[in-house]
Design a protein around this motif. Structure first.
Motif, PDB file in Angstrom:
ATOM      1  N   GLU A  95       0.830  -1.209   0.000  1.00  0.00           N
ATOM      2  CA  GLU A  95       0.000   0.000   0.000  1.00  0.00           C
ATOM      3  C   GLU A  95       0.862   1.256   0.000  1.00  0.00           C
ATOM      4  OE1 GLU A  95      -4.035  -1.568   2.311  1.00  0.00           O
ATOM      5  OE2 GLU A  95      -2.502  -0.434   3.412  1.00  0.00           O
ATOM      6  N   LEU A  96       1.980   1.209   0.724  1.00  0.00           N
ATOM      7  CA  LEU A  96       2.870   2.357   0.771  1.00  0.00           C
ATOM      8  C   LEU A  96       3.415   2.675  -0.618  1.00  0.00           C
ATOM      9  CD1 LEU A  96       4.453   4.451   2.495  1.00  0.00           C
ATOM     10  CD2 LEU A  96       6.259   2.716   2.711  1.00  0.00           C
ATOM     11  N   THR A  97       3.822   1.643  -1.349  1.00  0.00           N
ATOM     12  CA  THR A  97       4.355   1.837  -2.699  1.00  0.00           C
ATOM     13  C   THR A  97       3.306   2.428  -3.622  1.00  0.00           C
ATOM     14  OG1 THR A  97       5.887  -0.011  -2.404  1.00  0.00           O
ATOM     15  CG2 THR A  97       5.437   0.691  -4.658  1.00  0.00           C
ATOM     16  N   LYS A  98       2.076   1.928  -3.519  1.00  0.00           N
ATOM     17  CA  LYS A  98       0.996   2.444  -4.361  1.00  0.00           C
ATOM     18  C   LYS A  98       0.691   3.899  -4.034  1.00  0.00           C
ATOM     19  CE  LYS A  98      -1.389  -1.971  -5.161  1.00  0.00           C
ATOM     20  NZ  LYS A  98      -2.644  -2.749  -4.910  1.00  0.00           N
ATOM     21  N   ALA A  99       0.692   4.242  -2.751  1.00  0.00           N
ATOM     22  CA  ALA A  99       0.408   5.618  -2.351  1.00  0.00           C
ATOM     23  C   ALA A  99       1.471   6.566  -2.878  1.00  0.00           C
ATOM     24  CB  ALA A  99       0.321   5.717  -0.831  1.00  0.00           C
ATOM     25  N   ALA A 100       2.718   6.110  -2.870  1.00  0.00           N
ATOM     26  CA  ALA A 100       3.813   6.963  -3.328  1.00  0.00           C
ATOM     27  C   ALA A 100       3.721   7.246  -4.815  1.00  0.00           C
ATOM     28  CB  ALA A 100       5.148   6.314  -3.012  1.00  0.00           C
ATOM     29  N   SER A 101       3.161   6.310  -5.571  1.00  0.00           N
ATOM     30  CA  SER A 101       3.051   6.493  -7.022  1.00  0.00           C
ATOM     31  C   SER A 101       1.926   7.443  -7.397  1.00  0.00           C
ATOM     32  CB  SER A 101       2.840   5.147  -7.722  1.00  0.00           C
ATOM     33  OG  SER A 101       1.604   4.566  -7.313  1.00  0.00           O
ATOM     34  N   GLY A 102       1.026   7.718  -6.442  1.00  0.00           N
ATOM     35  CA  GLY A 102      -0.064   8.646  -6.685  1.00  0.00           C
ATOM     36  C   GLY A 102       0.300  10.031  -6.225  1.00  0.00           C
TER      37      GLY A 102
END
Length: 334
Positions: free
Chosen positions: A207-214
């Motif tokens: 989830e952290l990785t996905k949030a960073a890409s947004g």
């Protein structure tokens, strides 16, 4: 290429010298990444707490408190007169973004010293506070994190200690046999979401990785019910490393047009990986300082930036605070 040096006496400002500028030119760093290495597990944690608190505020205080002065241990005095401004609060007031990342509980002193004000570092959650302190208006550290407001909340907050933010009847989403430890009936994660409707709350590395890409306006990550596990065991499955959190935090905070201050705290040797991650992704207006606590009055520092010469020095934490303020052009510099 910029060459960084500790110039002058202990309280002197950090100078970032540009090869393209006159020799007497001075400029402030746009951003700061302060990576704090705590003591080994068998060392004096109180001494580390005292050093971190002094580093954050520029004032030496008793080792059982952070961000306040003139109080006895456990004394509740919510009046602003007893509060000491922290480096992160000053940065936010100056228009910069700010964040905290740690592998420990985010309410523990090494991280909490960046944003909290308590006369007892055991006040991580309301159930650890005496009733008279609560009725007098004092807040536990977890609540202070969620309600932090200096021209907005903390832009990034990443670490462990999820149970301090959940009601006592709430089940932890990862370790289902464990429950929240709050006694006030308040789900602080939900409260954070209401205060930050455009923000992202995450509790796994994916989830952290996905949030960073947004494009998260604010980012809160609580990756373990207690302290995070960084030993490679199954217990840390799904948890990001300190280096991962550092990279994501820089990615999010780096979108601030006026720069940022990021405090990264680790009780162990993970700060080395965090420093390496920071050096790879920080831009050439960012000052990276690794501060390893040796005692309440001694901090070993490494200061560098991309392409910069390393500058190693042992400093008093109050002197280090003045240096950092000077580097950023904040109040508190000599």
């Amino acid at each position: 290429m910029r060459k960084l040096s500790w110039a002058g006496p202990l309280a002197a400002s950090v100078l970032l010298w540009s090869a393209a500028s006159p020799a007497d030119a001075r400029e402030h760093a746009r951003s700061l990444i302060l990576i704090i290495g705590g003591p080994p597990a068998d060392a004096d944690v109180r001494a580390a707490s005292a050093a971190t608190a002094a580093m954050m505020t520029g004032v030496k205080i008793a080792p059982w408190m952070i961000g306040v002065t003139g109080l006895s241990q456990g004394q509740c005095a919510p009046s602003p007169a007893h509060k000491l401004a922290t480096l992160i609060e000053q940065a936010k007031d100056a228009g910069r973004a700010a964040g905290v990342a740690t592998t420990d509980r985010i309410t523990r002193p090494l991280a909490a010293a960046a944003y909290a004000h308590v006369s007892d570092t055991d006040w991580e959650v309301d159930t650890r506070m005496p009733a008279e302190a609560l009725t007098s208006g004092c807040q536990d550290i977890a609540r202070q994190l969620i309600l932090f407001d200096h021209h907005g909340g903390l832009d990034v907050a990443l670490g462990g200690g999820r149970l301090a933010f959940l009601r006592s009847e709430q089940v932890d989403p990862d370790q289902r046999e464990r429950h929240g430890v709050r006694g006030d009936g308040d789900d602080l994660i939900v409260r954070w979401g209401r205060r930050n409707p455009l923000g992202h709350y995450v509790w796994t590395a994916t989830e952290l990785t996905k949030a960073a890409s947004g494009s998260p306006g604010y980012l809160l990550g609580l990756f373990a019910p207690d302290a995070m596990t960084q030993d490679g065991s199954e217990a840390n499955a799904g948890q990001p490393s300190l280096a991962d959190m550092t990279r994501v935090a820089i990615s999010v905070l780096g979108k601030s047009p006026k720069g940022y201050v990021l405090v990264v705290a680790s009780e162990g040797e993970a700060e080395r990986d965090a420093a390496a991650a920071a050096a790879k992704v920080a831009d050439n207006r960012t000052l990276v300082v690794v501060a390893t606590i040796r005692g309440p009055d001694v901090i070993d520092t490494d200061a560098y930036g991309p392409g910069a010469a390393q500058a190693k020095r042992s400093l008093d934490p109050v002197a280090l605070h003045a240096i950092l303020c000077g580097a950023l052009g904040l109040p508190g510099a000599p």
